[in-house]
Structure formats: C-alpha cells, structure tokens
Design a protein around this motif. Structure first.
Motif, PDB file in Angstrom:
ATOM      1  N   ARG A   1      -3.907  11.618  -5.284  1.00  0.00           N
ATOM      2  CA  ARG A   1      -2.829  12.045  -5.810  1.00  0.00           C
ATOM      3  C   ARG A   1      -2.599  13.350  -5.814  1.00  0.00           C
ATOM      4  O   ARG A   1      -1.658  14.046  -5.385  1.00  0.00           O
ATOM      5  CB  ARG A   1      -2.382  11.284  -7.056  1.00  0.00           C
TER       6      ARG A   1
ATOM      7  N   MET B   1       0.824  -1.280   0.107  1.00  0.00           N
ATOM      8  CA  MET B   1      -0.090  -0.109  -0.019  1.00  0.00           C
ATOM      9  C   MET B   1       0.778   1.270  -0.009  1.00  0.00           C
ATOM     10  O   MET B   1       1.797   1.180   0.763  1.00  0.00           O
ATOM     11  CB  MET B   1      -0.968   0.186   1.354  1.00  0.00           C
ATOM     12  N   SER B   2       0.508   2.188  -1.047  1.00  0.00           N
ATOM     13  CA  SER B   2       1.404   3.568  -0.931  1.00  0.00           C
ATOM     14  C   SER B   2       1.228   4.209   0.341  1.00  0.00           C
ATOM     15  O   SER B   2       0.108   4.146   0.995  1.00  0.00           O
ATOM     16  CB  SER B   2       0.944   4.223  -2.141  1.00  0.00           C
ATOM     17  N   LEU B   3       2.179   5.257   0.593  1.00  0.00           N
ATOM     18  CA  LEU B   3       1.634   6.210   1.749  1.00  0.00           C
ATOM     19  C   LEU B   3       0.408   7.062   1.479  1.00  0.00           C
ATOM     20  O   LEU B   3      -0.148   7.477   2.367  1.00  0.00           O
ATOM     21  CB  LEU B   3       2.843   7.084   1.712  1.00  0.00           C
ATOM     22  N   GLU B   4       0.222   7.249   0.317  1.00  0.00           N
ATOM     23  CA  GLU B   4      -1.093   8.097  -0.098  1.00  0.00           C
ATOM     24  C   GLU B   4      -2.323   7.524   0.387  1.00  0.00           C
ATOM     25  O   GLU B   4      -3.193   8.031   0.796  1.00  0.00           O
ATOM     26  CB  GLU B   4      -1.138   8.610  -1.568  1.00  0.00           C
ATOM     27  N   SER B   5      -2.255   6.115   0.000  1.00  0.00           N
ATOM     28  CA  SER B   5      -3.515   5.430   0.414  1.00  0.00           C
ATOM     29  C   SER B   5      -3.580   5.124   1.776  1.00  0.00           C
ATOM     30  O   SER B   5      -4.724   5.115   2.256  1.00  0.00           O
ATOM     31  CB  SER B   5      -3.401   4.016  -0.522  1.00  0.00           C
TER      32      SER B   5
ATOM     33  N   GLY C   1       5.841  13.817  -0.895  1.00  0.00           N
ATOM     34  CA  GLY C   1       6.342  12.515  -0.229  1.00  0.00           C
ATOM     35  C   GLY C   1       7.029  12.593   1.156  1.00  0.00           C
ATOM     36  O   GLY C   1       7.123  11.858   2.030  1.00  0.00           O
TER      37      GLY C   1
ATOM     38  N   THR D   1       4.555  10.348   9.055  1.00  0.00           N
ATOM     39  CA  THR D   1       4.132   9.025   9.220  1.00  0.00           C
ATOM     40  C   THR D   1       5.159   8.632  10.634  1.00  0.00           C
ATOM     41  O   THR D   1       4.425   7.744  11.545  1.00  0.00           O
ATOM     42  CB  THR D   1       4.639   8.129   8.095  1.00  0.00           C
TER      43      THR D   1
ATOM     44  N   TRP E   1      -2.528   7.081   4.133  1.00  0.00           N
ATOM     45  CA  TRP E   1      -3.119   8.169   4.905  1.00  0.00           C
ATOM     46  C   TRP E   1      -4.563   8.540   4.639  1.00  0.00           C
ATOM     47  O   TRP E   1      -5.366   9.132   5.397  1.00  0.00           O
ATOM     48  CB  TRP E   1      -2.030   9.497   4.513  1.00  0.00           C
TER      49      TRP E   1
ATOM     50  N   LYS F   1       6.333  11.310   4.984  1.00  0.00           N
ATOM     51  CA  LYS F   1       7.233  10.758   5.717  1.00  0.00           C
ATOM     52  C   LYS F   1       7.496  11.053   7.098  1.00  0.00           C
ATOM     53  O   LYS F   1       7.820  10.311   8.130  1.00  0.00           O
ATOM     54  CB  LYS F   1       8.633  10.343   4.939  1.00  0.00           C
TER      55      LYS F   1
END
Length: 348
Positions: free
Chosen positions: A302, A1-5, A308, A315, A7, A312
């Motif tokens: 997006r 899973m990407s960071l976008e998804s 990005g 996160t 969050w 991070k």
C-alpha cells in the motif's frame, strides 16, 4: 483481488517471465564456449581456421528469441516505474551498483553475440567468447545477489532510502544466492540446448545440465542451511516460504531425473518452474511487504503503489499490452519450434 495486489502479481509475473526466458539466454552464453571443443581437429592452423560446430549451434539455438526475451524486462521496468513509484525510487537507487552491473552485462553480451561472427581469426573469436561468457555470467550472478538482498532485507533508513555496501553484498547468504542463481541459469540454458539442438550438441548439453543441476541443488541447500543457522533470510511468512523452497528442490530434482533420461521437454518445464520460484519467494515470503528491511520497518504494498486513479488508467493499457506480449512470445516459439540445424538457419 484489489488493484494493488493485481499489479503486484503482474510485476512478479513479468520478472518471473524474464527469469524463464532471459535465464536460458544467460545460461547458453555462459556455456557456449565449452560445448564445441570436438568440432575442430588436425593441425594448429586447421584448428585456428575451423570453427567448432557446437559453439555456433549453441548461439543459433537462442538466436530467434534473443532480443525478444528482453521485452519482459522492459515491461517489468515499466510496471515498476508506473505502478510502484515509491518502490522504484528506493530500489533502483539503493541497488544502483548491481543494477549498473546487470545492464553492463546485458550490453556486453548482446553486442558480443552479434559481433562474434565478424571475427576472422580464432584469437578474435576467443575474445568475443570471453565477453559472451561475461555478458551471461555477470547479470546471472548479480540477479542472484539482488534476490538474496531482497530476501534477507536491506538496511532501510527512516526516510525510506538505503544503500548497500560490501558488507551486505559479501554476506554468506547473499553470495550463496548469487551462486545458486548463476548455476540455475546455466542449468536452464543447458536443458534448453538439449531440447533445441542437434543430437551431438544435445548430448553434451545433457551431460553438462545434469552436473549443473546437482551443483544448483547443493548451492540452494547451502542457502537453506544458512537460514536455519540464523544467517539467512528471516521470512515473514514461514509456511509459504517453506512450501516454495520445497517446490524449488522438487523442481531441480525433477529436472535432473527427466534430463538424465532424455525427457528434455519435461526437464525444461521443470527448470522453468525452478527459475520462477525464487521470484515468488521474494513476493510471497515477505507479503504484504514489497521491500523487507533488516533495520526497521519495511515498505508495504500500500505504501509502494501509486494512487487508485493512476492504477485504473494503467489497467486499461495493461489489458491490451500484456496479451500482446504473451501472443508474441507464443507465436515466436511456435514459428521457431524444432531443433536447430534442421529447419532454421544460423543467425550469428
């Protein structure tokens, strides 16, 4: 899973958590003046001097969690500002009247619940009661209107901004969403009282809850009918949306079934699921759009998310803060478990 998804999922989790926890606060506030009428008898003077037991008991049921539940809304707002600044810029300015109404209701409700005990007459308590009901009902309806607008799509301009008018808010589908959410939160609050309160109040809450669940189901069916007639939400992901709508109906039916048989714990779990599902419907029904448009292209994940490097950094904070919030809520529920009137004092 990407960071976008990731969050985006966290954003939905925080809002869903607030709907579950803040939802029963709203529900109890809306119901509490109507659940203690039998507590005062006798002459008019005696009735004015006596305080119906059910009203205080209803507020006592939410007292240990009342302000703590707002943490989820604060966390949701923080994630919206930090991780999705482009969504926040469009969303809060476009929905400004409804956001202000929600905040006004929160302030009024919080103040009225805490100041009601300072009233020295029945007339004064009735005035605070009216503000408590307004403080619960206004945000509940407005949250439903917000969900209805997000499901239906907003009139987004080429520059990304939008402004809602009376025409958008007073459309049949959006109004039906507002009524459905208010009834759902009221039913959720009734089930919470049936779970937490002493037997007399729990019995009254159970009767109110079963009626409210039927009403919420009827209002939800109306939103589905309007959608089928072309006046509702044109969902991008039809199969996912239909599945979530079916789960919503099943959660309401399960809550009614268990509540009518005095299985309060299972009924409360079912209403918790029912309050979560509208948030999931907004997120999954239009994915990858986080802001659907009724007049052109919407805003995708997006496009809405920050860069990005910022994600991070956020996160690293989220890994620490989110478990702390969950641990606090778990401890709070464990510390104040059980029915009111047995282990815990009255706070208001």
């Amino acid at each position: 899973m990407s960071l976008e998804s990731l969050w985006l999922a966290l954003l939905g989790l925080l809002l869903a958590g607030y709907f579950v926890l803040g939802g029963y606060d709203y529900g109890v506030q809306m119901l509490h003046p109507f659940l203690g009428r039998s507590g005062a008898d006798g002459s008019r003077g005696a009735r004015e001097a006596a305080e119906p037991v059910g009203r205080n008991a209803a507020l006592a049921a939410i007292a240990p969690f009342f302000l703590g539940n707002e943490v989820w809304l604060v966390a949701f707002t923080g994630v919206l500002f930090g991780a999705f600044p482009h969504l926040e810029g469009s969303l809060l300015s476009g929905l400004y009247p409804l956001i202000v109404a929600i905040l006004a209701g929160l302030v009024l409700g919080n103040a009225a619940v805490q100041l009601r005990g300072r009233a020295h007459s029945a007339r004064g308590r009735r005035r605070w009661d009216a503000l408590i009901v307004l403080g619960g009902g206004l945000p509940a309806v407005c949250w439903g209107l917000v969900l209805g607008l997000l499901l239906h799509g907003v009139p987004r301009r080429p520059d990304g901004s939008f402004h809602i008018g009376f025409g958008e808010v007073l459309s049949p589908f959006v109004l039906a969403c507002g009524v459905t959410t208010a009834l759902l939160f009221a039913a959720h609050g009734a089930v919470f009282l049936a779970l937490r309160s002493a037997p007399e109040l729990a019995s009254a809450a159970r009767r109110s809850g079963t009626a409210l669940l039927r009403a919420a189901g009827a209002a939800g069916a109306l939103t589905l009918l309007l959608t089928l007639l072309g006046a509702g939400a044109p969902m991008r992901n039809g199969v996912t949306s239909a599945l979530l709508a079916a789960l919503f109906a099943a959660a309401l039916a399960g809550a009614w079934w268990w509540l009518s048989r005095e299985r309060h714990g299972r009924a409360f779990a079912a209403t918790c699921c029912a309050t979560v599902l509208p948030v999931l419907l907004v997120g999954a029904g239009h994915y990858p759009y986080v802001l659907a448009s009724s007049s052109g292209a919407g805003l995708t994940v997006r496009q809405a998310v920050t860069d990005g490097a910022t994600l991070k950094i956020l996160t690293a904070f989220g890994v620490v803060l989110i478990p702390v919030i969950l641990a606090y809520q778990t401890w709070s529920w464990w510390a104040f478990r059980g029915r009111t009137g047995r282990r815990h004092p009255s706070y208001f």
